[in-house]
Design a protein around this motif. Sequence first.
Motif, PDB file in Angstrom:
ATOM      1  N   THR A  32       0.832  -1.204   0.000  1.00  0.00           N
ATOM      2  CA  THR A  32       0.000   0.000   0.000  1.00  0.00           C
ATOM      3  C   THR A  32       0.866   1.252   0.000  1.00  0.00           C
ATOM      4  O   THR A  32       0.565   2.237  -0.665  1.00  0.00           O
ATOM      5  N   PHE A  33       1.990   1.175   0.740  1.00  0.00           N
ATOM      6  CA  PHE A  33       2.875   2.325   0.832  1.00  0.00           C
ATOM      7  C   PHE A  33       3.400   2.740  -0.543  1.00  0.00           C
ATOM      8  O   PHE A  33       3.265   3.894  -0.955  1.00  0.00           O
ATOM      9  N   ASN A  40       2.841   6.692  -6.026  1.00  0.00           N
ATOM     10  CA  ASN A  40       2.457   7.149  -7.371  1.00  0.00           C
ATOM     11  C   ASN A  40       0.934   7.200  -7.538  1.00  0.00           C
ATOM     12  O   ASN A  40       0.422   7.224  -8.636  1.00  0.00           O
ATOM     13  N   ARG A  41       0.264   7.221  -6.425  1.00  0.00           N
ATOM     14  CA  ARG A  41      -1.188   7.416  -6.359  1.00  0.00           C
ATOM     15  C   ARG A  41      -1.984   6.374  -7.127  1.00  0.00           C
ATOM     16  O   ARG A  41      -3.033   6.682  -7.704  1.00  0.00           O
ATOM     17  N   MET A  42      -1.500   5.127  -7.130  1.00  0.00           N
ATOM     18  CA  MET A  42      -2.279   4.070  -7.753  1.00  0.00           C
ATOM     19  C   MET A  42      -3.538   3.774  -6.949  1.00  0.00           C
ATOM     20  O   MET A  42      -4.476   3.153  -7.446  1.00  0.00           O
ATOM     21  N   ASN A  43      -3.544   4.173  -5.688  1.00  0.00           N
ATOM     22  CA  ASN A  43      -4.712   3.886  -4.855  1.00  0.00           C
ATOM     23  C   ASN A  43      -5.840   4.888  -5.051  1.00  0.00           C
ATOM     24  O   ASN A  43      -6.934   4.690  -4.545  1.00  0.00           O
ATOM     25  N   GLY A  88      10.020  19.371  -3.923  1.00  0.00           N
ATOM     26  CA  GLY A  88       9.449  20.497  -3.199  1.00  0.00           C
ATOM     27  C   GLY A  88       7.927  20.568  -3.204  1.00  0.00           C
ATOM     28  O   GLY A  88       7.357  21.496  -2.658  1.00  0.00           O
ATOM     29  N   LYS A  89       7.275  19.602  -3.840  1.00  0.00           N
ATOM     30  CA  LYS A  89       5.811  19.662  -3.870  1.00  0.00           C
ATOM     31  C   LYS A  89       5.205  18.395  -3.269  1.00  0.00           C
ATOM     32  O   LYS A  89       5.807  17.328  -3.335  1.00  0.00           O
ATOM     33  N   ASP A  90       4.000  18.545  -2.735  1.00  0.00           N
ATOM     34  CA  ASP A  90       3.315  17.398  -2.163  1.00  0.00           C
ATOM     35  C   ASP A  90       2.598  16.634  -3.277  1.00  0.00           C
ATOM     36  O   ASP A  90       1.638  17.120  -3.864  1.00  0.00           O
ATOM     37  N   VAL A  91       3.086  15.421  -3.572  1.00  0.00           N
ATOM     38  CA  VAL A  91       2.504  14.687  -4.697  1.00  0.00           C
ATOM     39  C   VAL A  91       1.094  14.191  -4.397  1.00  0.00           C
ATOM     40  O   VAL A  91       0.339  13.845  -5.293  1.00  0.00           O
ATOM     41  N   LEU A  92       0.738  14.155  -3.117  1.00  0.00           N
ATOM     42  CA  LEU A  92      -0.587  13.639  -2.777  1.00  0.00           C
ATOM     43  C   LEU A  92      -1.673  14.700  -2.872  1.00  0.00           C
ATOM     44  O   LEU A  92      -2.852  14.389  -2.790  1.00  0.00           O
ATOM     45  N   LEU A  98       3.008  13.009 -12.366  1.00  0.00           N
ATOM     46  CA  LEU A  98       3.659  12.291 -11.269  1.00  0.00           C
ATOM     47  C   LEU A  98       4.111  10.906 -11.722  1.00  0.00           C
ATOM     48  O   LEU A  98       5.244  10.486 -11.476  1.00  0.00           O
ATOM     49  N   ARG A  99       3.212  10.206 -12.410  1.00  0.00           N
ATOM     50  CA  ARG A  99       3.528   8.833 -12.808  1.00  0.00           C
ATOM     51  C   ARG A  99       4.577   8.793 -13.910  1.00  0.00           C
ATOM     52  O   ARG A  99       5.239   7.778 -14.115  1.00  0.00           O
ATOM     53  N   LYS A 100       4.698   9.885 -14.630  1.00  0.00           N
ATOM     54  CA  LYS A 100       5.761   9.980 -15.626  1.00  0.00           C
ATOM     55  C   LYS A 100       7.109  10.030 -14.914  1.00  0.00           C
ATOM     56  O   LYS A 100       8.106   9.504 -15.400  1.00  0.00           O
ATOM     57  N   LYS A 101       7.143  10.683 -13.765  1.00  0.00           N
ATOM     58  CA  LYS A 101       8.410  10.828 -13.037  1.00  0.00           C
ATOM     59  C   LYS A 101       8.659   9.674 -12.085  1.00  0.00           C
ATOM     60  O   LYS A 101       9.797   9.394 -11.725  1.00  0.00           O
TER      61      LYS A 101
END
Lengths: 251, 287, 289
Positions: A45-46, A51-54, A70-74, A83-86
């Motif tokens: 889950t972590f 990459n926000r798959m959840n 420097g940014k909050d991906v969530l 995000l998923r590209k990176k």
Amino acid sequence: MDVDLKIENLSVYFGQKQILDSISFEIPARSITAIIGPSGCGKSTFVRTINRMNDRFDDFSHKGSIIFDGKDVLSNDYPVEELRKKIGMVFQKPNPFPKSIYENVVFGLKIHGVKDRKILDETVKSSLESASLYDQVKDRLSMNAYKLSGGQQQRLCIARALAIKPEILLLDEPTSAIDPLATKQIEEVLEQISKEITILIVTHNIQQAARIADYIAFFYMGKLVEFSKAEKILNAPNEKLTDDYLTGMYG
Amino acid sequence: MSFKKRMLKQRIAFLSLSIVSIGILFAIGSIFALILVNGLGVLNWNFLISITSFDFKGVTHGGIGPAIAGTFMVTGLGLVFAVPVGILAGIYLSEYRSKGKIFNVLRMMVANLAGVPSVVHGLFGLAVFAVLFKFGLSILSSALTLSILALPIIIMTTENAMRDVPNDLREASYSLGAKKWQSALLVVFPVAASKIMTGVILASARIAGETAPILFTGATLYLAHYPTAINQQFMALPYMIYGLMTTSINISASTNFAYGIALVLITLIALMNIAIVIFRSKTRKNS
Amino acid sequence: MKNIIDRIIFVSGWVSIAIIVAITFFLFYNWIPLFKTASPIEFFFGTLWYPTAIPPFYGILPLLDATVWISFLTILITFPSAFVLAIFITHVAPKRLRYFLKIFLEIFSSVPSVILGLIGLSIVAPYFQSVLNMDTGQNILNAALMLSLITIPMPTSMMEDFISAFSPEQKEGAQALGANEFETLTKVIIPGLKGPFASIAMLSLGRIFGETMIVLMVAGNAAIFPTNIFQPARVLSSTIAAEMGETPVDTPHFYALFGIGAVLFVMTFLINIIGEVIRIRYERQMMKG
């Protein structure tokens, strides 16, 4: 030590159930960090949260943040496709598309708008080389990926993820569904690419962590018990819980 | 009850079941046989391609060329409208669904649309396509009406075919940064395509044989030429069977003619069904 | 964040609801003007349907009555036949034959109803009249027989799915207690399938109710109150089909036919909803259990 991802107080819930409980640690850049722990400890889950798959599960919710560049991906402002590209991902079971080897590798580039044939060809070559698959498949790039062996399929999935030049690669027990020989090849690939890319690998196999990891995070019941250099964790863990796990008290 | 008695009971039960079943299957089989036997007599090349004509006694001569052409045109045009919308709607139901009642309601509405009597579709087509949109009684109005009949069949097969595609392919494409539509159209759809194809064939078989929806939206019993444009009225195989059987003066001659048409229509539909069976066994082998 | 393709997909997804709403709207929109000529009471309870007489009568009660007769008789033939066939296919027929029977029934299910009309009219009706000495061969019985034939494949394949989806554990449970195949079938499987069978009956009924061409061709088209199954009759759906072609747009007769369409639509809609709800409820129970 370069820091690539900073996890701050991350808690994750599915409905009422808490899966992760205030996780905080920093993942060093261009190295391999292994996440170990008994099944059900939340390690999968972590990485899927990173990459926000959840996101696509309706009952998923979280607290805390994951800082990347420097940014909050969530946060919802962060475009999930960017995000998923990176931050790329390789899954437990090899999941190539039922397309040709070539089309598998270029899929990521194509959906991000790359059309130049020359770039595509070059990327196919370099990505397959990084995944040490090129020599085996260079004469049959138009063959359906399903005809490859399990280990080859998984390396193709790694090549597919590498093709869009991610900065971080997440791997969720990538060798649990393939044979020992293929596992060894994949481990070699990971060590090779970790010179340029940050790697975060979930594994239930302590030996595997010992073989390839620079850093190890030990999860237990949704909590981060300990995070440190691999040698430190393996030889002299601070926590008794870690020691118990490593010596096979439970698994 | 003794073991023997119980086994005897089972035997008797299964035997009587078999007799009834074979009776029903025989009745169904004899329908095919009747059409084949009665239809073959009229069938020849001329029958298939030439234009229909009636003599002064109302006896039918010539062939059913324009009716075959008309059926192909309305069915084809109907599919042109129904296939894209139906597939996209199926994709929506399978890939864009979220928790909540609204999707169940949507799904139920699709099932309900499939259950709307075809004559009601005909009324709707008359009121909307022919009168309101001023397409008149035409191939276009009939094709649009038939496309509404085809729609739920295509939606339901698309949804099921897409849902059968394993989730890890979706995850793979999402993990590469694919948007929902990219994942749905570029990854999931190609895998589901051959199953969706069976739905499209099923839908065409269904609308090619429909009479009630075209009855007052554009079909006509007699046309002296092949259809040339979609704003014309047209002849169609199923409507011609109905017309010959209910309006003709010389019943026995037109009955033979009608059986010839029925044979052509059934052959067409059986071919489509065989295509479905072949498609299905292929997808089974591949997965 | 929605782009254009997402929007197209979204709109397509809602098209079926839009069509249902549009159908409802246009049926009622073209029905309501009738009430200037004939009151709703005359429409629903009038016993005469003579829309072209002077003065015209727009009572649909005889049509409704005939629809109920024919549908009831048809389901009475169809349901047990489908049941027997389903058991035959799943339990009695040799395995090799099963696949062919399924395909055979599937092909038959896509035979256009107008072809059954042709058979009913050219073979069954003359037989009834000359051999069985009926007054007319075009009657309720003929229509119900042809309707049954064309309907049978649908409930058969649905029942078959439910019977063969029955969990092997439950079957084995009964067989472990010494029940033979027939006893397992009658004591375990069939009682467990009451829900789906009710739903299948409703869905078949919805189909029979709306079927037009067969009844139009073989039921004899007399708008009277039938007293037995050997009499001709005319149902709701076939009335529309028979008369709409010769009815000028925007006349009371035209409105009345849309009214029949609306009645037909609402009734099949309700029947189908009930069928669906029973099915969904059953599936939910199965998921829990």
